[in-house]
Scaffold this motif. Sequence first.
Motif, mmCIF file in Angstrom:
data_model
loop_
_atom_site.group_PDB
_atom_site.id
_atom_site.type_symbol
_atom_site.label_atom_id
_atom_site.label_comp_id
_atom_site.label_asym_id
_atom_site.label_seq_id
_atom_site.Cartn_x
_atom_site.Cartn_y
_atom_site.Cartn_z
ATOM 1 N N LEU A 57 0.836 -1.200 0.000
ATOM 2 C CA LEU A 57 0.000 0.000 0.000
ATOM 3 C C LEU A 57 0.877 1.260 0.000
ATOM 4 O O LEU A 57 0.464 2.304 -0.522
ATOM 5 C CB LEU A 57 -0.911 0.016 1.233
ATOM 6 C CG LEU A 57 -2.008 -1.044 1.287
ATOM 7 C CD1 LEU A 57 -2.803 -0.879 2.563
ATOM 8 C CD2 LEU A 57 -2.922 -0.940 0.076
ATOM 9 N N ILE A 60 1.396 2.395 -3.671
ATOM 10 C CA ILE A 60 0.267 3.083 -4.307
ATOM 11 C C ILE A 60 0.023 4.430 -3.624
ATOM 12 O O ILE A 60 -0.315 5.430 -4.268
ATOM 13 C CB ILE A 60 -1.003 2.183 -4.316
ATOM 14 C CG1 ILE A 60 -2.054 2.712 -5.301
ATOM 15 C CG2 ILE A 60 -1.637 2.027 -2.955
ATOM 16 C CD1 ILE A 60 -1.838 2.250 -6.698
ATOM 17 N N ASN A 61 0.259 4.497 -2.311
ATOM 18 C CA ASN A 61 0.083 5.757 -1.589
ATOM 19 C C ASN A 61 1.135 6.771 -2.018
ATOM 20 O O ASN A 61 0.831 7.953 -2.207
ATOM 21 C CB ASN A 61 0.166 5.506 -0.083
ATOM 22 C CG ASN A 61 -0.004 6.781 0.701
ATOM 23 O OD1 ASN A 61 -1.015 7.456 0.586
ATOM 24 N ND2 ASN A 61 0.990 7.118 1.497
ATOM 25 N N ALA A 63 2.641 6.852 -4.884
ATOM 26 C CA ALA A 63 2.297 7.293 -6.239
ATOM 27 C C ALA A 63 1.205 8.351 -6.195
ATOM 28 O O ALA A 63 1.203 9.305 -6.986
ATOM 29 C CB ALA A 63 1.848 6.105 -7.080
ATOM 30 N N ALA A 64 0.269 8.212 -5.240
ATOM 31 C CA ALA A 64 -0.820 9.179 -5.121
ATOM 32 C C ALA A 64 -0.319 10.496 -4.545
ATOM 33 O O ALA A 64 -0.829 11.566 -4.875
ATOM 34 C CB ALA A 64 -1.933 8.610 -4.243
ATOM 35 N N ILE A 139 10.206 -9.330 -13.892
ATOM 36 C CA ILE A 139 9.890 -7.964 -13.451
ATOM 37 C C ILE A 139 11.170 -7.156 -13.287
ATOM 38 O O ILE A 139 11.257 -5.998 -13.727
ATOM 39 C CB ILE A 139 9.077 -7.994 -12.141
ATOM 40 C CG1 ILE A 139 7.673 -8.559 -12.408
ATOM 41 C CG2 ILE A 139 8.959 -6.604 -11.535
ATOM 42 C CD1 ILE A 139 6.906 -8.931 -11.174
ATOM 43 N N VAL B 50 -0.514 -8.809 -12.016
ATOM 44 C CA VAL B 50 0.837 -9.208 -12.432
ATOM 45 C C VAL B 50 1.179 -8.560 -13.779
ATOM 46 O O VAL B 50 2.290 -8.046 -13.975
ATOM 47 C CB VAL B 50 0.942 -10.749 -12.490
ATOM 48 C CG1 VAL B 50 2.214 -11.178 -13.215
ATOM 49 C CG2 VAL B 50 0.916 -11.344 -11.087
ATOM 50 N N VAL B 53 2.033 -5.007 -13.200
ATOM 51 C CA VAL B 53 3.362 -4.832 -12.613
ATOM 52 C C VAL B 53 4.417 -4.881 -13.709
ATOM 53 O O VAL B 53 5.361 -4.078 -13.715
ATOM 54 C CB VAL B 53 3.629 -5.909 -11.531
ATOM 55 C CG1 VAL B 53 5.087 -5.885 -11.096
ATOM 56 C CG2 VAL B 53 2.734 -5.678 -10.323
ATOM 57 N N TRP B 67 -1.417 5.906 -15.457
ATOM 58 C CA TRP B 67 -2.004 4.549 -15.433
ATOM 59 C C TRP B 67 -3.165 4.490 -14.447
ATOM 60 O O TRP B 67 -4.239 3.971 -14.753
ATOM 61 C CB TRP B 67 -0.905 3.553 -15.034
ATOM 62 C CG TRP B 67 -1.398 2.185 -14.694
ATOM 63 C CD1 TRP B 67 -1.661 1.168 -15.552
ATOM 64 C CD2 TRP B 67 -1.678 1.677 -13.378
ATOM 65 N NE1 TRP B 67 -2.085 0.061 -14.862
ATOM 66 C CE2 TRP B 67 -2.109 0.352 -13.534
ATOM 67 C CE3 TRP B 67 -1.601 2.215 -12.093
ATOM 68 C CZ2 TRP B 67 -2.463 -0.457 -12.442
ATOM 69 C CZ3 TRP B 67 -1.958 1.431 -11.018
ATOM 70 C CH2 TRP B 67 -2.383 0.105 -11.199
ATOM 71 N N MET B 77 -8.177 -1.959 -9.596
ATOM 72 C CA MET B 77 -7.314 -1.780 -8.421
ATOM 73 C C MET B 77 -8.158 -1.739 -7.146
ATOM 74 O O MET B 77 -7.805 -2.342 -6.133
ATOM 75 C CB MET B 77 -6.499 -0.483 -8.530
ATOM 76 C CG MET B 77 -5.077 -0.623 -9.038
ATOM 77 S SD MET B 77 -4.164 -2.023 -8.406
ATOM 78 C CE MET B 77 -3.514 -1.367 -6.894
ATOM 79 N N VAL B 81 -7.817 -4.294 -4.073
ATOM 80 C CA VAL B 81 -7.487 -3.874 -2.701
ATOM 81 C C VAL B 81 -8.581 -4.322 -1.733
ATOM 82 O O VAL B 81 -8.312 -4.933 -0.689
ATOM 83 C CB VAL B 81 -7.295 -2.339 -2.643
ATOM 84 C CG1 VAL B 81 -7.251 -1.863 -1.190
ATOM 85 C CG2 VAL B 81 -6.021 -1.936 -3.363
ATOM 86 N N THR B 84 -8.685 -8.170 -1.449
ATOM 87 C CA THR B 84 -7.493 -8.695 -0.779
ATOM 88 C C THR B 84 -7.624 -8.550 0.731
ATOM 89 O O THR B 84 -7.389 -9.502 1.487
ATOM 90 C CB THR B 84 -6.230 -7.959 -1.266
ATOM 91 O OG1 THR B 84 -6.045 -8.210 -2.648
ATOM 92 C CG2 THR B 84 -4.998 -8.429 -0.509
ATOM 93 N N GLY B 123 -5.712 1.817 1.528
ATOM 94 C CA GLY B 123 -5.454 1.450 0.140
ATOM 95 C C GLY B 123 -6.514 2.011 -0.796
ATOM 96 O O GLY B 123 -6.202 2.523 -1.877
ATOM 97 N N SER B 126 -6.005 5.712 -1.204
ATOM 98 C CA SER B 126 -4.818 5.962 -2.028
ATOM 99 C C SER B 126 -5.129 5.765 -3.509
ATOM 100 O O SER B 126 -4.738 6.591 -4.346
ATOM 101 C CB SER B 126 -3.681 5.033 -1.610
ATOM 102 O OG SER B 126 -3.316 5.277 -0.277
ATOM 103 N N VAL B 127 -5.824 4.661 -3.819
ATOM 104 C CA VAL B 127 -6.163 4.394 -5.226
ATOM 105 C C VAL B 127 -7.065 5.509 -5.760
ATOM 106 O O VAL B 127 -6.880 6.005 -6.873
ATOM 107 C CB VAL B 127 -6.858 3.013 -5.372
ATOM 108 C CG1 VAL B 127 -7.388 2.817 -6.786
ATOM 109 C CG2 VAL B 127 -5.898 1.896 -5.017
ATOM 110 N N LEU B 130 -5.057 8.720 -6.307
ATOM 111 C CA LEU B 130 -4.260 8.598 -7.529
ATOM 112 C C LEU B 130 -5.149 8.812 -8.749
ATOM 113 O O LEU B 130 -4.761 9.467 -9.719
ATOM 114 C CB LEU B 130 -3.612 7.210 -7.575
ATOM 115 C CG LEU B 130 -2.655 6.923 -8.732
ATOM 116 C CD1 LEU B 130 -1.390 7.748 -8.576
ATOM 117 C CD2 LEU B 130 -2.303 5.450 -8.787
#
Lengths: 152, 143
Positions: A57, A60-61, A63-64, A139, B50, B53, B67, B77, B81, B84, B123, B126-127, B130
Amino acid sequence: MQDVREALYVGQRSDGTLTRRPMSPHLQVYRFRLSMFLSIANRAAGVAAAGGSALGLCWINAAAKGPKSFSKVQKVTGNPLGQLLLAGWALALVYHFVAGLRHLAWDSGYRFDKKEINEDGPVAVGVTVGTTLALVAGILGVAICRSRRKAS
Amino acid sequence: MSNPNKPHVTVMRSQLSRARGLGSGQTGVAHWWAERASAVALVPLSGWFVIQVFRLAGASQPEVAKWGARPLNTTLMLSLVILTFYHTQLGLQVIIDDYVHGKAHLPAGLLMKGIVFLLGLFGTVSVLKLALAGSSRGRIAAG
């Protein structure tokens, strides 16, 4: 007294008299089997995957939040120690995924005989190790190629 | 054993345990199904993640923001989240049920649910940030 746990296994009958409760045999009684390791490893992998997801997390945080925070995260993902952590997270996720698929098959009534379970165990280990190595190498390779292309 | 023609009820529990009202709370099946259903949903979502990523490996922050601002990526996403951490909560509850006994059982479960809930919410926010902050900034710059 053969087992220290027996002190905890004293119960009362409904008429009030004391009785010794039955005790299941524990780990030291059994010979090591792959299936027993794979069973507890699935649970451990689930916990590790959850811990890794909590750390994920941060990515993603960051990135935000913006470029500054993101560069901090990139320092972690670019560091060999951070990459080892990410590889461990990938291993936990892949194994939990593979073992989860086996559980879904068992729940549907497939591959649930003792013989089949013992046949599938080593396959699960092989698939997990192979997939994890391929993912990590892939990756990492893509990340290195992309940053090199940017630099040039 | 007894006369097969005589009607009888087979109960595996003792009468004392029935009288005490302990034992199955009838919620186990729902928990089991929720665990399986979330697991099945996470299979394609994990596969999608995946691929993402691979697409984002070595990407810069503006690339990730671009993205994340695409509605399809935001939707998937968010699903990933939420599911999960829902699945995490279901799984950790089983572990607590297995290993934490007595009075500590309820507070341990509630504490775990609180932590996992906050992580999932963090999460999700945050998504969303973004996704929404990036696109609005773009609109201001354009207008």
